[in-house]
Design a protein around this motif. Structure first.
Motif, PDB file in Angstrom:
ATOM      1  N   MET A   1       9.375 -15.985 -15.370  1.00  0.00           N
ATOM      2  CA  MET A   1       9.672 -15.410 -14.273  1.00  0.00           C
ATOM      3  C   MET A   1      11.273 -15.671 -13.735  1.00  0.00           C
ATOM      4  O   MET A   1      11.530 -16.962 -13.932  1.00  0.00           O
ATOM      5  CB  MET A   1       8.663 -15.577 -13.203  1.00  0.00           C
ATOM      6  CG  MET A   1       7.292 -15.122 -13.517  1.00  0.00           C
ATOM      7  SD  MET A   1       7.335 -13.362 -13.009  1.00  0.00           S
ATOM      8  CE  MET A   1       5.810 -13.036 -13.815  1.00  0.00           C
ATOM      9  N   SER A   2      11.578 -14.769 -12.894  1.00  0.00           N
ATOM     10  CA  SER A   2      13.017 -15.159 -12.416  1.00  0.00           C
ATOM     11  C   SER A   2      12.711 -14.880 -10.916  1.00  0.00           C
ATOM     12  O   SER A   2      12.689 -13.971 -10.622  1.00  0.00           O
ATOM     13  CB  SER A   2      14.119 -13.884 -13.011  1.00  0.00           C
ATOM     14  OG  SER A   2      15.201 -14.014 -12.272  1.00  0.00           O
ATOM     15  N   VAL A   3      13.239 -16.014 -10.465  1.00  0.00           N
ATOM     16  CA  VAL A   3      13.145 -16.268  -8.951  1.00  0.00           C
ATOM     17  C   VAL A   3      14.438 -16.132  -8.367  1.00  0.00           C
ATOM     18  O   VAL A   3      15.456 -16.872  -9.067  1.00  0.00           O
ATOM     19  CB  VAL A   3      12.483 -17.488  -8.454  1.00  0.00           C
ATOM     20  CG1 VAL A   3      12.473 -17.628  -7.093  1.00  0.00           C
ATOM     21  CG2 VAL A   3      10.963 -17.587  -8.961  1.00  0.00           C
ATOM     22  N   ARG A   4      14.771 -15.252  -7.228  1.00  0.00           N
ATOM     23  CA  ARG A   4      16.328 -15.234  -6.905  1.00  0.00           C
ATOM     24  C   ARG A   4      16.210 -15.083  -5.521  1.00  0.00           C
ATOM     25  O   ARG A   4      15.298 -14.161  -4.913  1.00  0.00           O
ATOM     26  CB  ARG A   4      17.039 -14.278  -7.701  1.00  0.00           C
ATOM     27  CG  ARG A   4      16.858 -12.805  -7.228  1.00  0.00           C
ATOM     28  CD  ARG A   4      17.742 -12.038  -8.093  1.00  0.00           C
ATOM     29  NE  ARG A   4      17.450 -10.481  -7.838  1.00  0.00           N
ATOM     30  CZ  ARG A   4      18.033  -9.750  -6.938  1.00  0.00           C
ATOM     31  NH1 ARG A   4      19.104 -10.183  -6.199  1.00  0.00           N
ATOM     32  NH2 ARG A   4      17.592  -8.407  -6.762  1.00  0.00           N
ATOM     33  N   GLN A   5      17.011 -15.736  -4.705  1.00  0.00           N
ATOM     34  CA  GLN A   5      17.157 -15.541  -3.100  1.00  0.00           C
ATOM     35  C   GLN A   5      18.226 -14.327  -3.029  1.00  0.00           C
ATOM     36  O   GLN A   5      19.161 -14.412  -3.504  1.00  0.00           O
ATOM     37  CB  GLN A   5      17.726 -16.710  -2.489  1.00  0.00           C
ATOM     38  CG  GLN A   5      17.748 -16.536  -1.082  1.00  0.00           C
ATOM     39  CD  GLN A   5      18.021 -17.988  -0.465  1.00  0.00           C
ATOM     40  OE1 GLN A   5      17.529 -18.999  -1.060  1.00  0.00           O
ATOM     41  NE2 GLN A   5      18.358 -17.920   0.593  1.00  0.00           N
TER      42      GLN A   5
END
Length: 121
Positions: A1-5
């Protein structure tokens, strides 16, 4: 998964883009805070949309039977993987994490381009 703000300038357009694909999806909202622990605000109900109103500084999650309002959001973080968007986490003005989890990942349409196509000769 790719978590980004997300940057604050993205919040409104990102929410608008996500909302277009939510028809028929189900979501759960968790609220986490040191003084509360983890609480489930709602479990796997139909979700209609997520929006950000910059004028009132509110993120609204519209669900069947509930309009979940998040006042004075500090940050919005999204979890997007190869299968699509699985959750949106909003840190509110009081330091609570409010996590919208989707029962099934949502494949997002590409962001709209503000560049007009060049006419062919």
């Amino acid at each position: 998964m790719s978590v980004r703000q997300l940057s604050k300038s993205e919040w409104q357009s990102y929410c608008d883009r996500v909302s277009k694909g939510l028809q028929g999806k189900r979501a759960q909202i968790e609220v986490a805070a040191l003084h509360l622990g983890d609480q489930i605000a709602t479990k796997w109900v139909p979700i209609f949309g997520i929006s950000y109103d910059p004028k009132d500084d509110i993120v609204e999650v519209a669900l069947e039977g509930l309009d979940h309002l998040i006042h004075r959001p500090r940050s919005v973080t999204v979890d997007e993987g190869t299968t699509g968007l699985s959750s949106v986490e909003v840190l509110d003005g009081e330091g609570r994490k409010q996590i919208v989890k989707l029962a099934e990942p949502l494949m997002l349409p590409p962001p709209a381009s503000n560049v007009a196509p060049t006419p062919s000769p």
